[in-house]
Design an enzyme around this catalytic site. Structure first.
Site, PDB file in Angstrom:
ATOM      1  N   ASN A  36      49.347 -44.806 -74.524  1.00 38.43           N
ATOM      2  CA  ASN A  36      49.392 -43.725 -75.478  1.00 38.43           C
ATOM      3  C   ASN A  36      49.623 -43.989 -76.967  1.00 38.43           C
ATOM      4  O   ASN A  36      49.612 -45.073 -77.423  1.00 38.43           O
ATOM      5  CB  ASN A  36      50.503 -42.913 -74.870  1.00 38.43           C
ATOM      6  CG  ASN A  36      50.405 -41.499 -75.033  1.00 38.43           C
ATOM      7  OD1 ASN A  36      49.343 -40.847 -75.948  1.00 38.43           O
ATOM      8  ND2 ASN A  36      50.763 -40.741 -73.953  1.00 38.43           N
ATOM      9  N   HIS A  70      60.463 -66.760 -81.395  1.00 38.15           N
ATOM     10  CA  HIS A  70      60.633 -67.868 -82.570  1.00 38.15           C
ATOM     11  C   HIS A  70      61.772 -68.767 -82.044  1.00 38.15           C
ATOM     12  O   HIS A  70      62.594 -68.363 -81.309  1.00 38.15           O
ATOM     13  CB  HIS A  70      61.185 -67.114 -83.892  1.00 38.15           C
ATOM     14  CG  HIS A  70      60.407 -66.067 -84.244  1.00 38.15           C
ATOM     15  ND1 HIS A  70      59.312 -66.595 -85.184  1.00 38.15           N
ATOM     16  CD2 HIS A  70      59.981 -64.914 -84.191  1.00 38.15           C
ATOM     17  CE1 HIS A  70      58.534 -65.494 -85.497  1.00 38.15           C
ATOM     18  NE2 HIS A  70      58.751 -64.650 -84.722  1.00 38.15           N
ATOM     19  N   GLY A  96      57.969 -43.833 -72.853  1.00 38.06           N
ATOM     20  CA  GLY A  96      57.536 -43.904 -74.404  1.00 38.06           C
ATOM     21  C   GLY A  96      58.816 -44.701 -74.988  1.00 38.06           C
ATOM     22  O   GLY A  96      60.025 -44.963 -74.500  1.00 38.06           O
ATOM     23  N   THR A 122      64.293 -57.328 -70.660  1.00 35.09           N
ATOM     24  CA  THR A 122      64.806 -58.661 -71.274  1.00 35.09           C
ATOM     25  C   THR A 122      64.618 -59.520 -69.863  1.00 35.09           C
ATOM     26  O   THR A 122      64.867 -60.790 -70.330  1.00 35.09           O
ATOM     27  CB  THR A 122      66.063 -58.726 -71.587  1.00 35.09           C
ATOM     28  OG1 THR A 122      66.848 -58.254 -70.574  1.00 35.09           O
ATOM     29  CG2 THR A 122      66.349 -57.905 -72.740  1.00 35.09           C
ATOM     30  N   ARG A 176      68.019 -52.067 -66.597  1.00 32.25           N
ATOM     31  CA  ARG A 176      68.671 -52.695 -65.393  1.00 32.25           C
ATOM     32  C   ARG A 176      68.129 -51.723 -64.186  1.00 32.25           C
ATOM     33  O   ARG A 176      67.590 -50.655 -64.336  1.00 32.25           O
ATOM     34  CB  ARG A 176      70.130 -52.399 -65.425  1.00 32.25           C
ATOM     35  CG  ARG A 176      70.960 -53.273 -66.604  1.00 32.25           C
ATOM     36  CD  ARG A 176      72.408 -53.344 -66.383  1.00 32.25           C
ATOM     37  NE  ARG A 176      73.143 -53.748 -67.401  1.00 32.25           N
ATOM     38  CZ  ARG A 176      73.204 -55.267 -67.603  1.00 32.25           C
ATOM     39  NH1 ARG A 176      72.494 -56.095 -67.068  1.00 32.25           N
ATOM     40  NH2 ARG A 176      73.744 -55.488 -68.866  1.00 32.25           N
TER      41      ARG A 176
END
Length: 182
Positions: A84, A114, A141, A164, A179
């Protein structure tokens, strides 16, 4: 000796302002500009632009402008994949988005990373870790998908989530960090 582009594609430390990479990024920026100005073009015309600018765009794959990416050639969209408005994909290495996956507005998919070592960062080194998103995934979104993440088939990522860790098939995750929801 590997070129900086070869190092980048291999996920090794590289320098992004290498002339070959700068040229590739400029080409992608020009393509993004053309694609983003094609908002009123037909679906077929926009798909032809996707085929031109991305590594692969399956039948029916759609991106609603504006869209931004680093290089484009590292992005693989499966059949019917949908991104979108306002998505950003930092594709210094492979980004695979499976068939039928729906990505909400403002989602960021990041492969660029990095070094944690400040000396290496000071030398302007970076590296990439691939992102793999399975088929029939729904990403709400504003979600942020971090480097190296794999999201399994049929998973749901809640709006605004920061992913993550890898997400298994058929689960729903949400939050910052994302989670598993029970």
């Amino acid at each position: 000796m590997m070129t900086q582009k070869e190092r980048m594609l291999a996920g090794e430390l590289y320098i992004a302002d290498d002339p070959e990479l700068v040229e590739d990024a400029a080409r992608a920026a020009a393509w993004c500009d053309r694609y983003n100005r094609a908002a009123t073009a037909t679906a077929q015309e926009r798909h032809a632009l996707l085929v031109e600018g991305l590594g692969h765009a399956g039948c029916g794959a759609t991106i609603r402008p504006p869209f931004h990416c680093d290089y484009g050639f590292n992005i693989d969209l499966g059949e019917g994949a949908f991104l979108n408005f306002g998505c950003t994909v930092l594709d210094v290495v492979s980004v695979r988005i499976g068939a039928g996956t729906q990505v909400g507005p403002g989602v960021q998919i990041l492969t660029a990373d990095h070094p944690r070592d400040p000396v290496q960062r000071d030398r302007m080194l970076e590296f990439g870790r691939p992102v793999i998103i399975g088929r029939n995934v729904w990403i709400g979104g504003g979600a942020l998908i971090l480097p190296g993440i794999t999201i399994g088939d049929d998973a749901i990522i809640g709006a605004g989530s920061v992913v993550t860790r890898d997400v298994p098939d058929c689960v729903t995750v949400a939050g910052n960090p994302a989670r598993l929801l029970g």
